[in-house]
Design a protein around this motif. Sequence first.
Motif, PDB file in Angstrom:
ATOM      1  N   LEU A 145       7.336  10.056   6.484  1.00 11.06           N
ATOM      2  CA  LEU A 145       7.252   8.522   6.404  1.00 11.06           C
ATOM      3  C   LEU A 145       6.068   8.076   5.593  1.00 11.06           C
ATOM      4  N   LEU A 146       6.426   7.225   4.622  1.00 11.83           N
ATOM      5  CA  LEU A 146       5.249   6.619   3.733  1.00 11.83           C
ATOM      6  C   LEU A 146       4.833   5.300   4.110  1.00 11.83           C
ATOM      7  N   PHE A 171      10.595   4.471  -7.143  1.00 14.13           N
ATOM      8  CA  PHE A 171      10.287   4.700  -5.676  1.00 14.13           C
ATOM      9  C   PHE A 171      11.207   3.722  -4.677  1.00 14.13           C
ATOM     10  N   LEU A 172      10.640   2.587  -4.905  1.00 15.69           N
ATOM     11  CA  LEU A 172      10.889   1.479  -4.171  1.00 15.69           C
ATOM     12  C   LEU A 172      12.504   1.046  -4.150  1.00 15.69           C
ATOM     13  N   VAL A 180      14.798   4.824   3.060  1.00 15.43           N
ATOM     14  CA  VAL A 180      13.559   5.737   3.344  1.00 15.43           C
ATOM     15  C   VAL A 180      12.425   4.958   4.650  1.00 15.43           C
ATOM     16  N   MET A 181      12.232   5.512   5.415  1.00 20.94           N
ATOM     17  CA  MET A 181      11.154   5.034   6.363  1.00 20.94           C
ATOM     18  C   MET A 181       9.767   4.778   5.758  1.00 20.94           C
ATOM     19  N   LEU A 182       9.521   3.421   5.848  1.00 22.29           N
ATOM     20  CA  LEU A 182       8.465   2.880   4.988  1.00 22.29           C
ATOM     21  C   LEU A 182       7.460   2.050   6.071  1.00 22.29           C
ATOM     22  N   THR A 183       6.038   2.278   6.065  1.00 24.78           N
ATOM     23  CA  THR A 183       5.169   0.849   6.620  1.00 24.78           C
ATOM     24  C   THR A 183       4.559   0.290   5.582  1.00 24.78           C
ATOM     25  N   VAL A 208       5.897  -3.296   9.643  1.00 29.32           N
ATOM     26  CA  VAL A 208       4.389  -3.627   9.392  1.00 29.32           C
ATOM     27  C   VAL A 208       3.610  -3.038  10.405  1.00 29.32           C
ATOM     28  N   VAL A 209       2.429  -2.227  10.173  1.00 26.91           N
ATOM     29  CA  VAL A 209       1.595  -1.570  10.783  1.00 26.91           C
ATOM     30  C   VAL A 209       0.058  -2.222  10.317  1.00 26.91           C
TER      31      VAL A 209
END
Length: 375
Positions: A145-146, A171-172, A180-183, A208-209
Amino acid sequence: MRILMLCQRVIFCPNKISNKKTTGYSYMVCDIIKSVVSLGENVDVYAITSEKKIYKYANAKVLQNNFLLIVKNLKLKYITLGLKRIIDYMPGFRMALTLMYYYVACGLVESYLKEENYDVVHIHGFGYAGRAYVDCCESCNQKYLLTFHALASFSERNIKSRGRVKNEEVFLETAYKQKVMLTTVSTKMKMDICARYNDGKDMDNIAVVLNGVQKNTIGQYNRSIDIRKKHGISNNKKLLLSVGNLSYRKNQEAIIRAISILSSNLKNEICVLFLGVDHTKGKLEELARKLNVSNYVRFCGNINRNSLCNYYFQSDLNLTVSISEAFGLPIIEGFFCGLPSLIFSDLEAVEDLFSEDAMIKIADRSDIGLANGII
């Protein structure tokens, strides 16, 4: 759950004066580690730079990365991949050496991945270090996770190398196609990514975190410490606070220019405290002298994090005027201490944090606009 957190820098000893490379990112990662451990998760931490001889933090294990370990675990595939990335992104000479170091260290990271059998790897930030970590995880078929703590390729106001932008854009695009899991640390960051890569439609692989601040992470208020007395400021002046390393991106020179156009009476009513390492090599102090506002500002230097609370509690307004600011840790630190913020309305996290009782937004990104906001 077994979690490995990969980051570029992390600060485990906030009570010490940090070095010139310390940023809010370093502290934020430290707080995240502590929070995840408090939930009962099993966390290891690997940082490219961190304090030496620290093996445990908040029950998280700190993995070592000394020179001998890196050399012992050298792998040709990462050296080759590092050279390929240098050709792809064409960074300057010094950054090319740094990028290659990240890839040389990937052999050691891979050894930890294989030894510990982690359920997930959490990568903090996506610069060249993040790119190396991603390549290492993918080479080992490791789930990751990134978290994007900032975006390099979206702000026209940023000074940035084309290599950094291309690195992020590639990358995006891949993350969009491969889910790919992103926050991200603000809603606007996610919206910007969705607008560019998915025609504005929501991307369910991005969450969003928001960042946060924990009790005591910025110290406890000590009423016996008088900030005004320490810096030679009279009691009749309003204290304006600017927290962050002095740099182009943090844009402290806009504050100095804004003060210079205030009337003499208004100048005499305020004093601005600049907290942070000076990356301008004295240019801000020189600008203050040139514009005859030295009497209305104080350059306080680097303040350890455990002392910040005293500055927040004794100030009247927190100034956040960065050219770009993915979140803005001083904003929520100020909120935690009851200090409102004056902020340019185009910064990424404004809408996530805005409250009429705690924030003044400035729509006009100019010296006059800032001066009017201060008034």
